[in-house]
Design an enzyme around this catalytic site. Structure first.
Site, PDB file in Angstrom:
ATOM      1  N   CYS A 289      -3.728  -0.708  -2.465  1.00 25.56           N
ATOM      2  CA  CYS A 289      -3.962   0.679  -2.897  1.00 25.56           C
ATOM      3  C   CYS A 289      -4.708   0.703  -4.230  1.00 25.56           C
ATOM      4  CB  CYS A 289      -2.607   1.370  -3.030  1.00 25.56           C
ATOM      5  SG  CYS A 289      -2.699   3.063  -3.616  1.00 25.56           S
ATOM      6  N   ASN A 290      -5.826   1.417  -4.260  1.00 32.22           N
ATOM      7  CA  ASN A 290      -6.600   1.530  -5.500  1.00 32.22           C
ATOM      8  C   ASN A 290      -5.837   2.289  -6.581  1.00 32.22           C
ATOM      9  OD1 ASN A 290      -9.779   0.787  -5.435  1.00 32.22           O
ATOM     10  ND2 ASN A 290      -9.029   1.165  -3.371  1.00 32.22           N
TER      11      ASN A 290
ATOM     12  N   CYS B  26     -11.011   3.443  -2.331  1.00 32.32           N
ATOM     13  CA  CYS B  26      -9.773   3.882  -1.675  1.00 32.32           C
ATOM     14  C   CYS B  26      -9.738   3.179  -0.330  1.00 32.32           C
ATOM     15  CB  CYS B  26      -9.754   5.400  -1.497  1.00 32.32           C
ATOM     16  SG  CYS B  26      -8.371   5.993  -0.493  1.00 32.32           S
ATOM     17  N   THR B  27      -8.564   2.659   0.022  1.00 27.53           N
ATOM     18  CA  THR B  27      -8.462   1.855   1.245  1.00 27.53           C
ATOM     19  C   THR B  27      -8.759   2.640   2.515  1.00 27.53           C
ATOM     20  OG1 THR B  27      -6.108   2.324   1.215  1.00 27.53           O
ATOM     21  CG2 THR B  27      -6.809   0.192   0.346  1.00 27.53           C
ATOM     22  N   HIS B  28      -8.706   3.976   2.423  1.00 32.08           N
ATOM     23  CA  HIS B  28      -9.011   4.763   3.625  1.00 32.08           C
ATOM     24  C   HIS B  28     -10.502   4.772   3.948  1.00 32.08           C
ATOM     25  CE1 HIS B  28      -5.006   6.417   2.913  1.00 32.08           C
ATOM     26  NE2 HIS B  28      -5.045   6.938   4.108  1.00 32.08           N
TER      27      HIS B  28
ATOM     28  N   GLU C 260      -6.803  10.118   7.930  1.00 31.30           N
ATOM     29  CA  GLU C 260      -5.464  10.112   8.549  1.00 31.30           C
ATOM     30  C   GLU C 260      -5.421  10.960   9.814  1.00 31.30           C
ATOM     31  OE1 GLU C 260      -2.403  10.551   5.577  1.00 31.30           O
ATOM     32  OE2 GLU C 260      -2.785   8.500   4.950  1.00 31.30           O
TER      33      GLU C 260
ATOM     34  N   ASP D 117       0.852  -1.190   0.000  1.00 28.12           N
ATOM     35  CA  ASP D 117       0.000   0.000   0.000  1.00 28.12           C
ATOM     36  C   ASP D 117       0.887   1.238   0.000  1.00 28.12           C
ATOM     37  OD1 ASP D 117      -2.803   1.007   0.192  1.00 28.12           O
ATOM     38  OD2 ASP D 117      -1.983   2.040   1.916  1.00 28.12           O
ATOM     39  N   SER D 118       0.306   2.366  -0.417  1.00 29.08           N
ATOM     40  CA  SER D 118       1.051   3.621  -0.394  1.00 29.08           C
ATOM     41  C   SER D 118       1.332   4.080   1.038  1.00 29.08           C
ATOM     42  CB  SER D 118       0.280   4.707  -1.136  1.00 29.08           C
ATOM     43  OG  SER D 118      -1.011   4.834  -0.584  1.00 29.08           O
TER      44      SER D 118
ATOM     45  N   TYR E 221      -0.254   8.412  -2.839  1.00 20.55           N
ATOM     46  CA  TYR E 221      -0.085   8.187  -4.272  1.00 20.55           C
ATOM     47  C   TYR E 221      -1.235   8.822  -5.062  1.00 20.55           C
ATOM     48  CZ  TYR E 221       3.548   4.509  -3.754  1.00 20.55           C
ATOM     49  OH  TYR E 221       4.691   3.807  -3.501  1.00 20.55           O
ATOM     50  N   GLY E 222      -2.373   9.006  -4.425  1.00 20.99           N
ATOM     51  CA  GLY E 222      -3.599   9.430  -5.114  1.00 20.99           C
ATOM     52  C   GLY E 222      -3.477  10.667  -6.002  1.00 20.99           C
TER      53      GLY E 222
END
Lengths: 245, 245
Positions: B70-71, B178-180, B149, B7-8, B39-40
Site C-alpha cells: 500500500c502506497n 496506488c496499488t489499484h 473495486e 495491504d489495506s 486507508y487513502g
C-alpha cells in the site's frame, strides 16, 4: 430533548440537516466513524461490531434517542443495537418505507439505490413488499459515495455514472437509500426528467419521529456537538458547509 | 525465503502478482485489512496505528521480509514499522523512485498519482527532487480506487474521470502511486496516446528486492497464504482472478 446521530462518516450530515431544519431537538450529538468509513462495502458482522462500539460511545451522553443515519447500519445492525441500548434506537429504513406508503401508489415502479450492504440486506425490498409494493428494482450504486465525497454533484463523471447504473429506467419513485445521495438529488431528478419522486432519509425520519411522538420541535435551533473517530476538525468544516446549503 | 505482503485491502494483489510472476519467494503471506479499507482518505496517525496492528499480525509468521504494498502505508507508516519490526520492512515508494531514475530523464515531466494520503505526504515528490527531478505534478486521484473495486477498467465513466483529473496534461512518465492503478494502466496509457512511461509499484519492488539482495528467485511458484480482517473468502476469489490475468 437530546438526540444522538450515528453515521459511518460525514454522509449522515444530510439527516442531521433535516433534524436541524425542523428544530426537532434541543441538543444533537453527532458521531461519525470517519476512521473506518465506508461501511457500505463491509460485512454484516463487521457493521454490527462497529455499530455496537458506537453505541458504547453514545452511552457517555444522556441522550433520549439514537438515530442511525447510515442506511448500512440501519439495514444490518439496528436490532442488535436496540437489544442492548438503554434508549430507543431508530434507523432510516422503516421511516423511508413509511414515506413511500404515504406518497406512492402500490403499482408504481420503485427504484431503490444504496450501498452494497443496504441493497444486499434486502431490508427495503422486504418491508415494501409487506406493504404491497411489488414493482421494485434494487440496485447497489456504490460509486455515488466517493463522487459525493469528492464533492462532484454534477458534470460528466456523474452523468456517465448515472447512465451506467440507471440506463433507460423510468421509475416513478427513487428511494435514496444512502445518506450521501441527497447531495446529488438534483442531478438524479434531472436524469429522470423531474418525473420521479425522491424519498430522502432525512425528511422521512423527521416525519417518522414527529408521528411517533419521539421528538418535539424545539423553539430554537438545536445545539450541535460533533465527534469523529478521526479528524473531527474536517467533519466540523464539512458540517458548516453542508448545513448551510 | 518467506515474505509478508501487507495491504489495506485487495489492491496489493497487483504487487503480489509481480512477486509471483518473478518467483521471488518460496512462500508469501498476504494480509489485507479489508475491514478498514480504504486507508487513502485516512489520517497519518490512523494509518500508523492500523499498520502497527498489521505488523503484530505478521509476527505470528516466521517471515524474512515484510513488503508494504500500500502506497499510503509506505508514505506514512514505514519508519514507525521499521523501528519495531524484527524483520526488514520495505515500502513501495523508494523502489518507485529508483525505477524512475533508471528510466526517465531528469528534465521529463512526471505525473504522480495516488490517494490523498500518498500525495499529501509528499514522499514521492521529496525523494524525486533529491534525485534531481523537479518537473513534477502530483495529483490525488482517489476516484480511481472505487472504480477499480467496481471492476470498471474501461468505458465512459473511466474516460470522464481521466479527463477530470488529467485534462490536457502530457506527462513523459506517470507514477502509478496506488496499488489499484495497474488494473487501469491500459486505459491510462491510451489516454496519453501510449507516449507515456508508466511506473508500476509491483515491477519496481521486484527490481529493488533483487538489486538489494533481499530476495532470491525460487525455482518454483511461491506458495500463497491469504488473510483478511473481513471476508477472506472474497479476497481469495479476487486473488484467483487477478493473479491469472
Amino acid at each position: 430533548m437530546r438526540a444522538g446521530v450515528f453515521d459511518s462518516g460525514v454522509g449522515g450530515l444530510t439527516v442531521l440537516k433535516s433534524l436541524v431544519d425542523h428544530n426537532l431537538f434541543d441538543e444533537i450529538i453527532y458521531f461519525g466513524d470517519t476512521a473506518r468509513v465506508p461501511y457500505g462495502p463491509k460485512d454484516k458482522n463487521t457493521i454490527i461490531r462497529y455499530s455496537l462500539e458506537a453505541l458504547e460511545f453514545f452511552k457517555n451522553f444522556d441522550i433520549d434517542i439514537l438515530i442511525t443515519a447510515c442506511n448500512s447500519v440501519s439495514a444490518y445492525a439496528i436490532q442488535e443495537m436496540q437489544e442492548v441500548a438503554p434508549f430507543p434506537v431508530v434507523g432510516v429504513i422503516e421511516p423511508g418505507v413509511m414515506a413511500v406508503t404515504k406518497r406512492i401508489d402500490p403499482d408504481s415502479l420503485i427504484l431503490i439505490i444504496g450501498t452494497n450492504a443496504t441493497i444486499n440486506s434486502k431490508r427495503y425490498q422486504k418491508m415494501l413488499q409487506k406493504h404491497g409494493y411489488n414493482n421494485l428494482i434494487a440496485k447497489p450504486t456504490p460509486l455515488f459515495v466517493p463522487l459525493v465525497e469528492e464533492e462532484i454533484f454534477s458534470g460528466e463523471i456523474l452523468e456517465a455514472t448515472m447512465r451506467h447504473y440507471f440506463g433507460d429506467l423510468k421509475p416513478d419513485a427513487v428511494i435514496l437509500g444512502c445518506t450521501h445521495f441527497p447531495l446529488i438529488q438534483d442531478a438524479i431528478k434531472s436524469y429522470f426528467h423531474h418525473k420521479t419522486t425522491l424519498i430522502h432519509s432525512g425528511e422521512a425520519i423527521v416525519e417518522h419521529l414527529e408521528q411517533r411522538g419521539l421528538a418535539k420541535p424545539s423553539t430554537t435551533t438545536p445545539t450541535l456537538k460533533f465527534f469523529a473517530s478521526e479528524n473531527p476538525e474536517k467533519l466540523k468544516k464539512i458540517a458548516q458547509k453542508w448545513l448551510k446549503s
